[in-house]
Design an enzyme around this catalytic site. Sequence first.
Site, PDB file in Angstrom:
ATOM      1  N   THR A 187       0.839  -1.200   0.000  1.00  0.00           N
ATOM      2  CA  THR A 187       0.000   0.000   0.000  1.00  0.00           C
ATOM      3  C   THR A 187       0.874   1.250   0.000  1.00  0.00           C
ATOM      4  O   THR A 187       1.992   1.223   0.509  1.00  0.00           O
ATOM      5  CB  THR A 187      -0.875  -0.054   1.272  1.00  0.00           C
ATOM      6  OG1 THR A 187      -1.794  -1.125   1.106  1.00  0.00           O
ATOM      7  CG2 THR A 187      -1.604   1.228   1.546  1.00  0.00           C
ATOM      8  N   ARG A 215     -13.983  -7.748   0.199  1.00  0.00           N
ATOM      9  CA  ARG A 215     -13.125  -7.454   1.360  1.00  0.00           C
ATOM     10  C   ARG A 215     -12.559  -6.018   1.281  1.00  0.00           C
ATOM     11  O   ARG A 215     -12.063  -5.581   0.261  1.00  0.00           O
ATOM     12  CB  ARG A 215     -11.989  -8.471   1.400  1.00  0.00           C
ATOM     13  CG  ARG A 215     -11.023  -8.300   2.585  1.00  0.00           C
ATOM     14  CD  ARG A 215      -9.839  -7.436   2.229  1.00  0.00           C
ATOM     15  NE  ARG A 215      -8.936  -7.287   3.370  1.00  0.00           N
ATOM     16  CZ  ARG A 215      -7.927  -6.414   3.387  1.00  0.00           C
ATOM     17  NH1 ARG A 215      -7.681  -5.650   2.354  1.00  0.00           N
ATOM     18  NH2 ARG A 215      -7.167  -6.305   4.454  1.00  0.00           N
ATOM     19  N   GLY A 217      -9.998  -3.350   3.533  1.00  0.00           N
ATOM     20  CA  GLY A 217      -9.074  -3.219   4.663  1.00  0.00           C
ATOM     21  C   GLY A 217      -9.197  -1.855   5.317  1.00  0.00           C
ATOM     22  O   GLY A 217     -10.214  -1.168   5.207  1.00  0.00           O
ATOM     23  N   ASP A 218      -8.131  -1.453   5.957  1.00  0.00           N
ATOM     24  CA  ASP A 218      -8.138  -0.187   6.696  1.00  0.00           C
ATOM     25  C   ASP A 218      -7.899   1.039   5.807  1.00  0.00           C
ATOM     26  O   ASP A 218      -8.301   2.152   6.161  1.00  0.00           O
ATOM     27  CB  ASP A 218      -7.041  -0.205   7.770  1.00  0.00           C
ATOM     28  CG  ASP A 218      -5.662  -0.403   7.134  1.00  0.00           C
ATOM     29  OD1 ASP A 218      -5.506  -1.322   6.295  1.00  0.00           O
ATOM     30  OD2 ASP A 218      -4.733   0.359   7.454  1.00  0.00           O
ATOM     31  N   GLY A 239      -0.352  -2.137   6.501  1.00  0.00           N
ATOM     32  CA  GLY A 239      -0.171  -3.350   7.282  1.00  0.00           C
ATOM     33  C   GLY A 239      -1.356  -4.269   7.158  1.00  0.00           C
ATOM     34  O   GLY A 239      -2.183  -4.112   6.254  1.00  0.00           O
TER      35      GLY A 239
HETATM   36  N1  ASP Z   1      -3.590  -2.215   4.795  1.00  0.00           N
HETATM   37  C1  ASP Z   1      -3.842  -2.697   3.460  1.00  0.00           C
HETATM   38  C2  ASP Z   1      -5.070  -3.566   3.452  1.00  0.00           C
HETATM   39  O1  ASP Z   1      -5.289  -4.274   4.403  1.00  0.00           O
HETATM   40  C3  ASP Z   1      -2.728  -3.471   2.884  1.00  0.00           C
HETATM   41  C4  ASP Z   1      -1.374  -2.865   2.937  1.00  0.00           C
HETATM   42  O2  ASP Z   1      -1.095  -2.030   3.776  1.00  0.00           O
HETATM   43  O3  ASP Z   1      -0.568  -3.244   2.080  1.00  0.00           O
HETATM   44  O4  ASP Z   1      -5.789  -3.573   2.465  1.00  0.00           O
END
Ligand code: ASP
Length: 320
Positions: A187, A215, A217-218, A239
């Site tokens: 990311t 799905r 993520g954050d 993360g």
């Molecule tokens: N935090 C991101 C996610 O869970 C992934 C990443 O940080 O690479 O989608």
Amino acid sequence: MPANNQFDMPIAIALHGGAGTILRSEMSPEKEVQYTHALKDALHAAYQHLLDHGSALDAVEIAVTMLEDCPLFNAGKGSVFTAEGKHEMDASIMEGRNRSAGAISLVTGVKNPIRLARLVMEKSEHVFLAGSGAMEFARKMKCDFADETYFFDRFRYDQWQKIKDTQSFQLDHSVNTDQEKPKKMGTVGAVACDVQGNIAAATSTGGMTNKRWGRIGDSPVIGSGTYAHNLTCAVSCTGSGEYFLRGVVAYDVSCLIEYKNYSLAQACQEVILQRLLELGGDGGLVAVNAKGEVSMTFNTEGMYRASKSPLGETIAIYDA
Ligand code: ASP
């Protein structure tokens, strides 16, 4: 009255290109040079904008757009493949001056998701748009779209092929030994402080290889992956997204500063090196405050990262 000498300015920029098990032993010298150049180019372009008295908001958009255009990172052009062989991207942006925010999730074909997130913030009455609705909005805003060939990357395709018919999913280009703990995240994100003392944060991602069921993520979630408030800090995370969501990580850093009077460094360390680890999450963040202080904190072996302020420049990959 803005200062004219750069050393009088509290300006700062920090960016990341993902955290995880990034080991020297697994990195070729050529790849290392490519990553370093990509980080440096984005860093310098955004910093120049701050030197020219541009806004923190524009600076984070400039940095993230450049990283989205680079296939090395899991965002924009370099986004990973979903279980259906598509690219579903998430992004968010926030301005610390007035805490306005924009976020998008599950969009396909949009060249620069961070621009779309900013348009949501500035041109809609909403904060968070997802899926087909977000894409309809993107078309209305005349965003640039690209077809599948633009997003195709052989390395990421092979990565997906390896786990395509399994229930596994993984973060970016990791070689996963433990499916519950993805090892590498690609990311991208940026935080900046401008000459007016305004701060901003932006984050963009392709999520996880072989992800399904919509799905998220954050990264596009304000408070978890991205947060900015002039009184406290601007934060962009990377993360294991599920843990960052549960830890409301970016906002947690801000709360420690606001409610407990922590310094930026103390707050980042407590959240990433203690609270997130207690939950079982791995990753890191970049953060700035309105004084131009920077923190780049992670609990993994490495994090692609870079920062620049009148005090100096850092571009680094590994821990220590
Ligand atoms: N935090 C991101 C996610 O869970 C992934 C990443 O940080 O690479 O989608």
